[in-house]
Design an enzyme around this catalytic site. Structure first.
Site, short mmCIF file in Angstrom:
data_model
loop_
_atom_site.label_atom_id
_atom_site.label_comp_id
_atom_site.label_asym_id
_atom_site.label_seq_id
_atom_site.Cartn_x
_atom_site.Cartn_y
_atom_site.Cartn_z
N ARG A 132 3.82 92.97 87.14
CA ARG A 132 3.61 93.86 88.30
C ARG A 132 3.20 95.24 87.80
O ARG A 132 2.35 95.91 88.38
CB ARG A 132 4.89 93.95 89.15
N LYS A 151 -15.54 91.87 99.00
CA LYS A 151 -16.91 91.88 99.51
C LYS A 151 -17.93 91.84 98.35
O LYS A 151 -17.99 90.87 97.64
CB LYS A 151 -17.08 93.09 100.43
N ASP A 195 -14.08 104.92 101.57
CA ASP A 195 -14.11 103.46 101.48
C ASP A 195 -15.56 103.10 101.12
O ASP A 195 -16.46 103.20 101.94
CB ASP A 195 -13.69 102.85 102.83
N TYR A 255 -13.72 99.90 109.88
CA TYR A 255 -13.19 98.54 109.86
C TYR A 255 -11.92 98.48 110.74
O TYR A 255 -11.01 99.31 110.57
CB TYR A 255 -12.89 98.13 108.41
C1 LIG Z 1 -15.07 98.48 105.00
C2 LIG Z 1 -13.85 97.63 104.81
N1 LIG Z 1 -12.76 98.16 104.24
C3 LIG Z 1 -11.65 97.42 104.04
C4 LIG Z 1 -11.57 96.10 104.43
C5 LIG Z 1 -10.30 95.30 104.20
O1 LIG Z 1 -10.44 94.49 103.08
P1 LIG Z 1 -9.69 93.08 102.85
O2 LIG Z 1 -10.19 92.15 103.91
O3 LIG Z 1 -10.06 92.71 101.46
O4 LIG Z 1 -8.23 93.34 103.00
C6 LIG Z 1 -12.68 95.51 105.01
C7 LIG Z 1 -12.63 94.07 105.42
O5 LIG Z 1 -13.51 93.57 106.09
C8 LIG Z 1 -13.86 96.28 105.21
O6 LIG Z 1 -14.96 95.76 105.78
#
Ligand SMILES: Cc1ncc(COP(=O)(O)O)c(C=O)c1O
Length: 384
Positions: free
Chosen positions: A46, A196, A171, A98
């Site tokens: 961890r 992604k 992000d 998101y």
């Molecule tokens: C721009 C963005 N940030 C964060 C996330 C969250 O990621 P995760 O699905 O890997 O938890 C997503 C998920 O679609 C996203 O599109």
């Protein structure tokens, strides 16, 4: 070293003992200590695991940050960053974002006293106006936003934030460090859904945080170890494997996206196309300055919302699924999927409405994709 080389060499020959080209998967929970008060540098997975450590170092180098951290999902990464704040703090967040980020803020962090204002971060004056002196601690930005592809001028937002003693968090999921390096523009913390483009094959969930200075590295490191939503060794390896081809995938996906955008823009059943690479996109100039490309995400609005279901049900090559960034082209219906947890009145305000479709463009032959869209969008007035 150019980023293409850095990417291809992600995790190359990290095991000095064997010279293994690929990073070994250290599938262990714990490590033997040679003696009391003697350590190999590894104690418990961890806290630190050699496979995850390679991925974290690779991500820090790619994003030009001080330290990288790998989490079990993008949401785990976002949660770790939000844990930097305390009850009574206020943060500002891109209003088009998101849906899962909105959900964790509204359903979890709000009950512990973190307040949030959603603002169009591409409008600087609005951001400035909403700062609450002494309370606003951070601005969390998606640029481009999900799903409407709004662009924020990151340099300008950093200078506004710095003047007001506010942290900036980006992000960077849609762009990846191949196309955009926010820390270089002065941003404090970058995060990703590694699920992604970084992973790139729709086969692994992960989240990444990269910090610019030791102040935040220490804090995120503490949160990662104490809350424990770390990425496992197998998934860390899958991420390293995906990252190696990021440049190739991004180039091809972006090229395909540009061609699909041009085709959609000419289609009479399509009302608007949202893609920052379109010269008429309001963020085109800024995106051209702060990024190396426009990415492979796009959204479009059709003339009649009834057509959306028909398009989604008719596609044959393109797959109807949540997520994005993989080699396969995915079609998403934001109001029912990624943004389903955002209240309808807020969705309407920002333009995430029933007539909106999002595409994550993959690496297939673009003519196959266009033909598929063509037959799915259909001909004739009966669908309008
Ligand atoms: C721009 C963005 N940030 C964060 C996330 C969250 O990621 P995760 O699905 O890997 O938890 C997503 C998920 O679609 C996203 O599109």
């Amino acid at each position: 070293m150019k980023i293409e080389t850095q990417l291809a060499h992600a995790g190359l020959c990290t095991d000095r003992n064997t010279g293994a080209i690929s990073t070994p998967i250290h599938q262990t929970a714990t490590f033997r200590h040679p003696a009391v008060d003697v350590s190999t540098g590894y104690d418990y997975s961890r806290t630190i695991n050699p496979t995850r450590q390679v991925l974290e170092k690779v991500m820090a180098e790619l994003e030009k940050g001080e330290r990288g951290f790998a989490f079990a999902s993008g949401m785990a990464a976002i949660t770790a960053v939000l844990m930097l704040f305390a009850s009574g703090d206020h943060i500002m967040v891109s209003n088009d974002l998101y849906g899962g980020t909105y959900r964790v803020l509204e359903k979890s962090f709000k009950q512990w006293g973190l307040s949030t204002t959603y603002v169009n971060t591409s409008r600087l004056a609005e951001v400035q106006e909403k700062i609450i002196p002494g309370k606003t601690k951070a601005i969390l930005i998606e640029s481009p936003t999900n799903p409407l592809m709004n662009i924020t001028d990151l340099r300008k937002i950093v200078s506004l934030a710095t003047e007001n003693g506010i942290l900036t968090i980006v992000d960077n999921t849609f762009m990846t460090p191949y196309l955009q390096q926010p820390l270089e523009l002065g941003v404090d913390i970058v995060l990703h859904s590694g699920t992604k483009y970084l992973g790139g094959h729709n086969d692994v969930l992960s989240g990444i945080v990269v910090t610019r200075s030791s102040e935040f590295s220490d804090k995120i490191g503490f949160i990662q170890n104490s809350t424990g939503a770390i990425l496992g060794p197998q998934d860390s390896w899958l991420m390293l494997r995906g990252i190696k081809t990021l440049a190739l995938r991004m180039e091809k996906q972006q090229q395909n996206a540009g061609k699909i955008v041009a085709w959609l823009s000419q289609n009479p059943k399509v009302k608007n196309v949202y893609y920052p690479g379109l010269p008429e996109h309001p963020g085109f100039e800024i995106q051209s300055r702060q990024s190396r490309g426009f990415g492979a995400m796009l959204s479009f609005r059709v003339q009649n919302a009834n057509l959306v279901t028909k398009i989604i049900n008719r596609v044959k090559i393109i797959t109807y699924a949540e997520s994005l960034g993989g080699v396969e082209t995915l079609i998403t219906y934001p109001v029912k999927q990624t943004h389903g947890d955002i209240p309808p009145e807020i969705r309407a305000e920002i333009g995430v409405t029933e007539d909106l479709i999002r595409l994550s463009v993959g690496i297939e032959d673009v003519n196959d994709l266009i033909e598929d869209l063509d037959q799915a969008i259909g001909e004739g007035e009966k669908d309008i």
